[in-house]
Scaffold this motif. Sequence first.
Motif, PDB file in Angstrom:
ATOM      1  N   THR A 351       1.060  -1.117   0.055  1.00 15.04           N
ATOM      2  CA  THR A 351      -0.101   0.141   0.120  1.00 15.04           C
ATOM      3  C   THR A 351       0.993   1.433  -0.127  1.00 15.04           C
ATOM      4  O   THR A 351       2.137   1.173   0.272  1.00 15.04           O
ATOM      5  N   GLU A 352       0.293   2.404  -0.200  1.00 18.43           N
ATOM      6  CA  GLU A 352       0.910   3.652  -0.057  1.00 18.43           C
ATOM      7  C   GLU A 352       1.486   3.747   1.268  1.00 18.43           C
ATOM      8  O   GLU A 352       2.664   4.232   1.564  1.00 18.43           O
ATOM      9  N   GLU A 353       0.800   3.498   2.281  1.00 20.81           N
ATOM     10  CA  GLU A 353       1.278   3.464   3.617  1.00 20.81           C
ATOM     11  C   GLU A 353       2.376   2.694   3.732  1.00 20.81           C
ATOM     12  O   GLU A 353       3.434   3.126   4.519  1.00 20.81           O
ATOM     13  N   ARG A 354       2.228   1.413   3.198  1.00 19.81           N
ATOM     14  CA  ARG A 354       3.492   0.584   3.595  1.00 19.81           C
ATOM     15  C   ARG A 354       4.697   1.051   2.889  1.00 19.81           C
ATOM     16  O   ARG A 354       6.031   1.027   3.275  1.00 19.81           O
ATOM     17  N   LEU A 355       4.652   1.657   1.831  1.00 17.12           N
ATOM     18  CA  LEU A 355       5.751   2.260   1.045  1.00 17.12           C
ATOM     19  C   LEU A 355       6.394   3.283   1.863  1.00 17.12           C
ATOM     20  O   LEU A 355       7.527   3.607   1.903  1.00 17.12           O
ATOM     21  N   GLU A 356       5.384   4.343   2.463  1.00 22.07           N
ATOM     22  CA  GLU A 356       5.987   5.356   3.190  1.00 22.07           C
ATOM     23  C   GLU A 356       6.841   4.846   4.386  1.00 22.07           C
ATOM     24  O   GLU A 356       7.927   5.309   4.728  1.00 22.07           O
ATOM     25  N   ALA A 361       8.240   5.698  -0.932  1.00 21.04           N
ATOM     26  CA  ALA A 361       7.035   6.273  -1.401  1.00 21.04           C
ATOM     27  C   ALA A 361       7.374   6.820  -2.938  1.00 21.04           C
ATOM     28  O   ALA A 361       8.587   7.576  -3.173  1.00 21.04           O
ATOM     29  N   GLY A 362       6.471   6.267  -3.842  1.00 19.75           N
ATOM     30  CA  GLY A 362       6.611   6.901  -5.377  1.00 19.75           C
ATOM     31  C   GLY A 362       7.637   6.184  -6.068  1.00 19.75           C
ATOM     32  O   GLY A 362       7.706   6.361  -7.232  1.00 19.75           O
ATOM     33  N   PRO A 365       4.161   1.654  -7.889  1.00 17.95           N
ATOM     34  CA  PRO A 365       2.888   1.708  -7.614  1.00 17.95           C
ATOM     35  C   PRO A 365       2.206   0.880  -6.656  1.00 17.95           C
ATOM     36  O   PRO A 365       2.805  -0.206  -6.561  1.00 17.95           O
ATOM     37  N   PRO A 366       1.195   1.153  -5.734  1.00 19.52           N
ATOM     38  CA  PRO A 366       0.704   0.151  -4.968  1.00 19.52           C
ATOM     39  C   PRO A 366       0.142  -1.208  -5.643  1.00 19.52           C
ATOM     40  O   PRO A 366      -0.400  -0.780  -6.725  1.00 19.52           O
ATOM     41  N   SER A 378      -0.055  -3.798 -11.287  1.00 17.78           N
ATOM     42  CA  SER A 378       0.380  -2.702 -10.445  1.00 17.78           C
ATOM     43  C   SER A 378       0.019  -1.335 -11.296  1.00 17.78           C
ATOM     44  O   SER A 378      -0.401  -0.220 -10.880  1.00 17.78           O
TER      45      SER A 378
END
Length: 432
Positions: A351-356, A361-362, A365-366, A378
Amino acid sequence: MKHFTKLAAAAALGTVMGTAAIAESLYTPNLAYRTGPFAATGIPLMNGQADYMTLLNERDGGIGGVAIDFEECETGYSTEKGVECYEKTKGKAIVTQPWSTGITLQVLPKTNVDEIPILAPGYGFSPMADGKVFQWAFNVPSGYWDAADMIVQYLEQDGSLDGKKIAFLHLDHPYGKEPLPLLEKLAAEKGFELLPIPVGLKEMQNQSAQWLQIRRERPDNVVMWGWGAMNAGAITEAVKTKYPMENFIGVWWAGHDADLKLVGEEGAGYKSISWSFPNPEAPVMQEIKEMVFDAGLSQSNEEEMQGVFYGRGIVMSMILAEAIRGAQENFGTAEIDATQLRWGLENLNITEERLEELGMAGMVPPFSTSCANHTGHSGGWMLEWDGSKFVKVSDLLTPNVDGYSDLIASAAADYATANAPWAMNEECSATN
């Protein structure tokens, strides 16, 4: 169990698992190629992959308190050597990473018997998306048919493709031929003429005949499925023959910074679809620089670390590490086996949260996987060479998988029939 980050994750997992957390190592061999005609593109990818695993070993003591043994077995991109490497490493491996569509196709039936998951991020046999049939194979986060579909979607943004001509410049190799079934289907549906132009392994650096054909046929676009020396050769020929670079698009393996730096500003406008994006300022990149590169534990260099392929290698190892972590948490053991890792690969939720949390992040893609979906689909961004670097020139593109799900299903079924008896995951349905 919720995901943790950095040292907290290792400490918490080790506490939960007690003595199980003192396992010697997790053996995750990589069938690498740092030699041969594809070395220039293989090296930055291998360096990125290795550096991320080194970071986890140095910073966290591995994954779940267990060190990662990321041994490389050199194949030179040779299918024969790749099979030899697979046989050499499979005894204690929890995963195999073939690093070639040709090698993937050769070891695919072997892994179904040996019950070792194949991890082929962004490459391999596209029907591996069907997890019921290919229960031991994963080509996350996006496959070649996804790439072909997204490229066609991008071209359609300028209007209908009906009556247009698209040249398909591709390596005459299983990898280069992989998107043809979908491209032929899309050509029939959308009314464009598909002009396949193969490039033999011995022609990669001298494509004068192919570019003479392109100059004669005058296609509206050239789509390239190239690798290694073929990419540099094609880009150089395109500049030499003054083909409009803005009409030239490559798959994600044809978007290597070093190939475009050969032509510099003359390559401006060239594009490549990509499921990854380099971010040298990302927290994970800073940690790798401090704990791996500055410590003399990397084979990379500062210029390479800024590029698309090095960053993609990091993403690839992150995917494997997250699957390992998820399996450890689910089964309550640090010393997971291949079957447990398969579960981890089937239950990725990036997820975006996990990538953070991962400091990435970025950079991808999630996406998520399931027993039925072994690709994740993705999506990706269209990148463009601005004369000195690749930049994003599109929002996130997502493949229209529903448009070719029947092709995936039929190709998977045909493969299983041709390789009978073929063990499937009979408990898996299309909805789980």
